[in-house]
Design an enzyme around this catalytic site. Structure first.
Site, PDB file in Angstrom:
ATOM      1  N   GLN A   1       3.297   0.791  10.239  1.00  0.00           N
ATOM      2  CA  GLN A   1       3.705   1.826   9.294  1.00  0.00           C
ATOM      3  C   GLN A   1       5.099   2.341   9.651  1.00  0.00           C
ATOM      4  OE1 GLN A   1       1.979   2.606   6.552  1.00  0.00           O
ATOM      5  NE2 GLN A   1       3.510   4.100   5.923  1.00  0.00           N
TER       6      GLN A   1
ATOM      7  N   LYS B   1      -4.645   2.776   2.742  1.00  0.00           N
ATOM      8  CA  LYS B   1      -4.746   1.336   3.026  1.00  0.00           C
ATOM      9  C   LYS B   1      -6.145   1.008   3.565  1.00  0.00           C
ATOM     10  CE  LYS B   1       0.177   1.003   3.625  1.00  0.00           C
ATOM     11  NZ  LYS B   1       1.329   1.309   4.458  1.00  0.00           N
TER      12      LYS B   1
ATOM     13  N   ASP C   1       3.673  -7.119   4.691  1.00  0.00           N
ATOM     14  CA  ASP C   1       4.688  -6.319   3.985  1.00  0.00           C
ATOM     15  C   ASP C   1       5.747  -7.220   3.346  1.00  0.00           C
ATOM     16  OD1 ASP C   1       4.340  -3.490   4.075  1.00  0.00           O
ATOM     17  OD2 ASP C   1       4.775  -3.487   6.223  1.00  0.00           O
TER      18      ASP C   1
HETATM   19  N1  GUN Z   1       6.201   3.260   4.801  1.00  0.00           N
HETATM   20  C1  GUN Z   1       6.322   3.602   3.493  1.00  0.00           C
HETATM   21  N2  GUN Z   1       6.042   2.547   2.699  1.00  0.00           N
HETATM   22  C2  GUN Z   1       5.763   1.507   3.539  1.00  0.00           C
HETATM   23  C3  GUN Z   1       5.393   0.154   3.313  1.00  0.00           C
HETATM   24  O1  GUN Z   1       5.293  -0.333   2.178  1.00  0.00           O
HETATM   25  N3  GUN Z   1       5.177  -0.596   4.445  1.00  0.00           N
HETATM   26  C4  GUN Z   1       5.290  -0.081   5.694  1.00  0.00           C
HETATM   27  N4  GUN Z   1       5.070  -0.899   6.724  1.00  0.00           N
HETATM   28  N5  GUN Z   1       5.651   1.177   5.936  1.00  0.00           N
HETATM   29  C5  GUN Z   1       5.857   1.962   4.853  1.00  0.00           C
END
Ligand code: GUN
Length: 294
Positions: free
Chosen positions: A97, A53, A120
């Site tokens: 996360q 990211k 998200d």
């Molecule tokens: N953990 C695995 N995939 C994701 C995601 O798309 N967003 C978040 N916040 N955590 C994750």
């Protein structure tokens, strides 16, 4: 004839190029998108996601800060940090996360993020807006799958889309997106799940089949209609002694035989996976623009 492969790398690259231009345009107006990421603990998969990211943000020219907290950080501290970030103009997007350590209530944490900064698209306010067909940040993987369809010339309008899997992150939001009377949608959507007595009965009717169950190679060629478009959202590790890491990644569909039957297919890896981070960047940029106009 073997299926055409829809490359997530290519589609993601196309969208990132568009985002770079958009960011430059916003910067010219004094608007600077920024993403704040909270990582609690050191789960290797989470560290790897967070790193990609940060790289993505750097690539398209947006500010990014990852706040790394120890695994024993209290729920209260995380909530206070989110509160601070909600009020910090540097961040147009906030992402925590997941998964979080067991002592932290994920729902409480997600609900604390200001809906307009929820890149998200997991906040219940945004889930509600999505169902109603109103403007909101779209959950990234579902949005990525839709973009792959559109950008490969496979508009879902009027098609029968069968989605296998009813997760809050992919299956449900994708169904909500594709059923809307809107551009890139207007499909007839069926959601199939473990409650179905005969899953193949449904999958065989799909013009567009989306596999999002998180179960390796579960969709087999006999479950797919000739000429169907197959979108594989699954990313599963299976043991493979011939690989250095001892595993390889496979999707939720049995790729080779299905690629002989389908008209289009997404690979794993290199399919929907690269789209998720890209759509997160998209949401961060879009949130900055919307916040600047409010
Ligand atoms: N953990 C695995 N995939 C994701 C995601 O798309 N967003 C978040 N916040 N955590 C994750």
């Amino acid at each position: 004839m073997p299926a055409k492969v829809i490359s997530g790398k290519e589609v993601a690259g196309e969208i990132r190029d568009e985002l770079k231009k958009k960011v430059a345009e916003l910067n010219g107006k004094g608007v600077y998108p920024g993403l704040g990421v909270i990582l609690v603990g050191e789960d290797p998969a989470s560290v790897s996601y967070v790193t990609s990211k940060a790289k993505g943000c750097e690539e398209i020219g947006i500010h990014e800060e990852t706040i790394r907290l120890a695994a024993d950080t209290s729920e209260d501290e995380v909530l206070q940090l989110i509160d601070k970030m909600n009020n910090d103009k540097k961040f147009s997007g906030i992402l925590v996360q997941l998964p979080l350590p067991d002592h932290i209530d994920e729902e409480k944490v997600v609900n604390k993020i200001a809906p307009e900064k929820d890149v998200d698209g997991f906040h219940p306010v945004n889930q509600g807006l999505l169902l109603r067909g109103e403007q909101c940040p779209l959950p990234c993987t579902a949005h990525g799958a839709q973009q792959m369809l559109m950008r490969s010339g496979n508009d879902p309008a009027g098609k029968h889309v069968v989605i296998c899997g009813r997760s809050n992150i992919v299956g449900k939001p994708l169904a909500a997106m594709l059923m809307q009377k809107a551009k890139g949608a207007n499909a007839v959507v069926t959601v199939v799940h473990t409650g179905a007595k005969d899953i193949a009965y449904f999958t065989k009717q799909a013009d567009i089949l989306v596999a999002a169950m998180g179960r390796p190679q579960t969709i087999t060629a006999d479950m797919v209609k000739e000429g169907a478009i197959v979108i594989d959202v699954g990313v599963n590790r299976i043991e493979d002694a011939s690989k250095k890491k001892g595993f390889r990644l496979v999707g939720d569909v049995d790729y080779e035989p299905i690629a002989e039957k389908a008209s289009y297919i997404t690979p794993v890896p290199g399919g929907v996976g690269p789209m998720t981070v890209t759509m997160l960047l998209y949401n961060t940029v879009e949130a900055a623009e919307i916040i600047s106009q409010s």
